[in-house]
Design a protein around this motif. Structure first.
Motif, PDB file in Angstrom:
ATOM      1  N   ARG A 165       3.848   5.572  -9.910  1.00  0.00           N
ATOM      2  CA  ARG A 165       5.160   4.978 -10.190  1.00  0.00           C
ATOM      3  C   ARG A 165       5.891   4.498  -8.955  1.00  0.00           C
ATOM      4  NH1 ARG A 165       8.295   7.619 -15.155  1.00  0.00           N
ATOM      5  NH2 ARG A 165       6.492   7.767 -16.505  1.00  0.00           N
ATOM      6  N   PHE A 166       5.841   5.284  -7.922  1.00  0.00           N
ATOM      7  CA  PHE A 166       6.564   4.922  -6.713  1.00  0.00           C
ATOM      8  C   PHE A 166       5.624   4.185  -5.772  1.00  0.00           C
ATOM      9  CE2 PHE A 166       8.460   8.754  -8.516  1.00  0.00           C
ATOM     10  CZ  PHE A 166       9.695   8.220  -8.868  1.00  0.00           C
ATOM     11  N   GLY A 167       6.172   3.329  -4.945  1.00  0.00           N
ATOM     12  CA  GLY A 167       5.388   2.378  -4.160  1.00  0.00           C
ATOM     13  C   GLY A 167       4.423   2.921  -3.142  1.00  0.00           C
ATOM     14  N   THR A 168       4.360   4.240  -2.943  1.00  0.00           N
ATOM     15  CA  THR A 168       3.478   4.758  -1.900  1.00  0.00           C
ATOM     16  C   THR A 168       2.272   5.515  -2.443  1.00  0.00           C
ATOM     17  OG1 THR A 168       4.783   6.775  -1.762  1.00  0.00           O
ATOM     18  CG2 THR A 168       5.372   4.976  -0.260  1.00  0.00           C
ATOM     19  N   GLY A 169       2.196   5.695  -3.746  1.00  0.00           N
ATOM     20  CA  GLY A 169       1.111   6.473  -4.342  1.00  0.00           C
ATOM     21  C   GLY A 169      -0.180   5.690  -4.450  1.00  0.00           C
ATOM     22  N   PRO A 170      -1.232   6.356  -4.896  1.00  0.00           N
ATOM     23  CA  PRO A 170      -2.551   5.724  -4.989  1.00  0.00           C
ATOM     24  C   PRO A 170      -2.673   4.722  -6.137  1.00  0.00           C
ATOM     25  CG  PRO A 170      -2.644   7.947  -5.832  1.00  0.00           C
ATOM     26  CD  PRO A 170      -1.265   7.759  -5.282  1.00  0.00           C
ATOM     27  N   VAL A 171      -3.736   3.930  -6.062  1.00  0.00           N
ATOM     28  CA  VAL A 171      -4.076   2.953  -7.086  1.00  0.00           C
ATOM     29  C   VAL A 171      -5.441   3.357  -7.647  1.00  0.00           C
ATOM     30  CG1 VAL A 171      -4.629   0.528  -7.515  1.00  0.00           C
ATOM     31  CG2 VAL A 171      -2.838   1.124  -5.884  1.00  0.00           C
ATOM     32  N   ALA A 172      -5.517   3.521  -8.962  1.00  0.00           N
ATOM     33  CA  ALA A 172      -6.800   3.829  -9.603  1.00  0.00           C
ATOM     34  C   ALA A 172      -7.401   2.529 -10.109  1.00  0.00           C
ATOM     35  CB  ALA A 172      -6.600   4.805 -10.760  1.00  0.00           C
ATOM     36  N   CYS A 173      -8.646   2.295  -9.776  1.00  0.00           N
ATOM     37  CA  CYS A 173      -9.300   1.066 -10.224  1.00  0.00           C
ATOM     38  C   CYS A 173     -10.727   1.361 -10.646  1.00  0.00           C
ATOM     39  CB  CYS A 173      -9.245  -0.003  -9.138  1.00  0.00           C
ATOM     40  SG  CYS A 173     -10.071   0.447  -7.636  1.00  0.00           S
ATOM     41  N   ARG A 174     -11.280   0.448 -11.411  1.00  0.00           N
ATOM     42  CA  ARG A 174     -12.655   0.565 -11.867  1.00  0.00           C
ATOM     43  C   ARG A 174     -13.483  -0.480 -11.145  1.00  0.00           C
ATOM     44  NH1 ARG A 174     -12.503   0.448 -17.606  1.00  0.00           N
ATOM     45  NH2 ARG A 174     -12.217   2.678 -17.385  1.00  0.00           N
ATOM     46  N   ILE A 175     -14.571  -0.017 -10.585  1.00  0.00           N
ATOM     47  CA  ILE A 175     -15.548  -0.919  -9.992  1.00  0.00           C
ATOM     48  C   ILE A 175     -16.894  -0.507 -10.556  1.00  0.00           C
ATOM     49  CG2 ILE A 175     -15.711   0.484  -7.893  1.00  0.00           C
ATOM     50  CD1 ILE A 175     -16.322  -2.279  -6.481  1.00  0.00           C
ATOM     51  N   GLY A 176     -17.525  -1.425 -11.241  1.00  0.00           N
ATOM     52  CA  GLY A 176     -18.733  -1.074 -11.973  1.00  0.00           C
ATOM     53  C   GLY A 176     -18.383  -0.099 -13.076  1.00  0.00           C
ATOM     54  N   ARG A 177     -19.056   1.045 -13.103  1.00  0.00           N
ATOM     55  CA  ARG A 177     -18.758   2.072 -14.098  1.00  0.00           C
ATOM     56  C   ARG A 177     -17.963   3.230 -13.503  1.00  0.00           C
ATOM     57  NH1 ARG A 177     -24.558   2.997 -16.561  1.00  0.00           N
ATOM     58  NH2 ARG A 177     -23.785   5.099 -16.287  1.00  0.00           N
ATOM     59  N   MET A 178     -17.549   3.114 -12.251  1.00  0.00           N
ATOM     60  CA  MET A 178     -16.816   4.189 -11.574  1.00  0.00           C
ATOM     61  C   MET A 178     -15.320   3.941 -11.611  1.00  0.00           C
ATOM     62  SD  MET A 178     -18.921   4.802  -8.068  1.00  0.00           S
ATOM     63  CE  MET A 178     -18.738   3.111  -7.572  1.00  0.00           C
ATOM     64  N   THR A 179     -14.562   5.020 -11.670  1.00  0.00           N
ATOM     65  CA  THR A 179     -13.122   4.959 -11.476  1.00  0.00           C
ATOM     66  C   THR A 179     -12.847   5.550 -10.106  1.00  0.00           C
ATOM     67  OG1 THR A 179     -12.711   5.202 -13.831  1.00  0.00           O
ATOM     68  CG2 THR A 179     -10.885   5.689 -12.351  1.00  0.00           C
ATOM     69  N   VAL A 180     -12.134   4.787  -9.278  1.00  0.00           N
ATOM     70  CA  VAL A 180     -11.909   5.164  -7.887  1.00  0.00           C
ATOM     71  C   VAL A 180     -10.417   5.133  -7.600  1.00  0.00           C
ATOM     72  CG1 VAL A 180     -12.405   4.502  -5.505  1.00  0.00           C
ATOM     73  CG2 VAL A 180     -14.109   4.109  -7.260  1.00  0.00           C
ATOM     74  N   ALA A 181      -9.926   6.141  -6.882  1.00  0.00           N
ATOM     75  CA  ALA A 181      -8.535   6.156  -6.424  1.00  0.00           C
ATOM     76  C   ALA A 181      -8.505   5.703  -4.970  1.00  0.00           C
ATOM     77  CB  ALA A 181      -7.935   7.545  -6.556  1.00  0.00           C
ATOM     78  N   LEU A 182      -7.649   4.734  -4.689  1.00  0.00           N
ATOM     79  CA  LEU A 182      -7.511   4.199  -3.329  1.00  0.00           C
ATOM     80  C   LEU A 182      -6.090   4.394  -2.840  1.00  0.00           C
ATOM     81  CD1 LEU A 182      -9.267   0.743  -3.812  1.00  0.00           C
ATOM     82  CD2 LEU A 182     -10.269   2.811  -2.827  1.00  0.00           C
ATOM     83  N   ARG A 183      -5.952   4.680  -1.557  1.00  0.00           N
ATOM     84  CA  ARG A 183      -4.613   4.688  -0.970  1.00  0.00           C
ATOM     85  C   ARG A 183      -4.033   3.287  -1.100  1.00  0.00           C
ATOM     86  NH1 ARG A 183      -7.362   7.573   3.338  1.00  0.00           N
ATOM     87  NH2 ARG A 183      -6.755   9.754   3.224  1.00  0.00           N
ATOM     88  N   ARG A 184      -2.723   3.216  -1.210  1.00  0.00           N
ATOM     89  CA  ARG A 184      -2.053   1.926  -1.377  1.00  0.00           C
ATOM     90  C   ARG A 184      -2.351   0.998  -0.202  1.00  0.00           C
ATOM     91  NH1 ARG A 184       2.078   0.472  -5.376  1.00  0.00           N
ATOM     92  NH2 ARG A 184       1.457   2.483  -6.132  1.00  0.00           N
ATOM     93  N   THR A 185      -2.395   1.519   1.019  1.00  0.00           N
ATOM     94  CA  THR A 185      -2.665   0.671   2.194  1.00  0.00           C
ATOM     95  C   THR A 185      -4.094   0.120   2.170  1.00  0.00           C
ATOM     96  OG1 THR A 185      -3.229   2.630   3.498  1.00  0.00           O
ATOM     97  CG2 THR A 185      -0.967   1.811   3.672  1.00  0.00           C
ATOM     98  N   VAL A 186      -5.030   0.909   1.662  1.00  0.00           N
ATOM     99  CA  VAL A 186      -6.412   0.437   1.550  1.00  0.00           C
ATOM    100  C   VAL A 186      -6.504  -0.645   0.479  1.00  0.00           C
ATOM    101  CG1 VAL A 186      -8.773   1.111   0.948  1.00  0.00           C
ATOM    102  CG2 VAL A 186      -7.378   2.612   2.390  1.00  0.00           C
ATOM    103  N   ALA A 187      -5.855  -0.410  -0.666  1.00  0.00           N
ATOM    104  CA  ALA A 187      -5.861  -1.395  -1.750  1.00  0.00           C
ATOM    105  C   ALA A 187      -5.219  -2.707  -1.311  1.00  0.00           C
ATOM    106  CB  ALA A 187      -5.152  -0.836  -2.982  1.00  0.00           C
ATOM    107  N   ALA A 188      -4.222  -2.628  -0.435  1.00  0.00           N
ATOM    108  CA  ALA A 188      -3.536  -3.839   0.043  1.00  0.00           C
ATOM    109  C   ALA A 188      -4.445  -4.696   0.929  1.00  0.00           C
ATOM    110  CB  ALA A 188      -2.261  -3.470   0.790  1.00  0.00           C
ATOM    111  N   ALA A 189      -5.479  -4.110   1.485  1.00  0.00           N
ATOM    112  CA  ALA A 189      -6.406  -4.858   2.349  1.00  0.00           C
ATOM    113  C   ALA A 189      -7.466  -5.618   1.531  1.00  0.00           C
ATOM    114  CB  ALA A 189      -7.085  -3.919   3.343  1.00  0.00           C
ATOM    115  N   ILE A 190      -7.480  -5.415   0.213  1.00  0.00           N
ATOM    116  CA  ILE A 190      -8.479  -6.035  -0.653  1.00  0.00           C
ATOM    117  C   ILE A 190      -7.820  -7.177  -1.421  1.00  0.00           C
ATOM    118  CG2 ILE A 190     -10.090  -5.651  -2.539  1.00  0.00           C
ATOM    119  CD1 ILE A 190     -10.112  -2.670  -1.707  1.00  0.00           C
TER     120      ILE A 190
END
Length: 83
Positions: A53-78
């Motif tokens: 909910r808040f702007g600094t928490g992780p982002v959960a995403c699916r790549i292939g069949r996996m669900t992965v949690a990424l830090r917000r700063t890492v997700a911003a680099a993609i």
């Protein structure tokens, strides 16, 4: 060629995308290695499932069949483009 429209940290939820570029220089070496091991590379299909909910928490995403949690700063680099 697909147009880059957003980064993974701000991409709309429940929308499929393709990884356009990854700014490897913004990532620490262990983070970059982890992304490569998980299959994050140009051309990979990805979907944002959940964002904290808040702007600094992780982002959960699916790549292939996996669900992965990424830090917000890492997700911003993609950078992604809509499929």
């Amino acid at each position: 060629m697909a147009t880059i429209i957003d980064n993974l940290a701000t991409f709309p939820r429940q929308t499929r995308a393709t990884v356009a570029t990854i700014d490897w220089a913004r990532l620490a070496v262990p983070e970059a290695r982890r992304l490569r091991e998980l299959g994050f590379d140009e051309g990979a299909d990805v979907e944002v499932l959940h964002r904290a909910r808040f702007g600094t928490g992780p982002v959960a995403c699916r790549i292939g069949r996996m669900t992965v949690a990424l830090r917000r700063t890492v997700a911003a680099a993609i950078s992604v483009s809509k499929r």
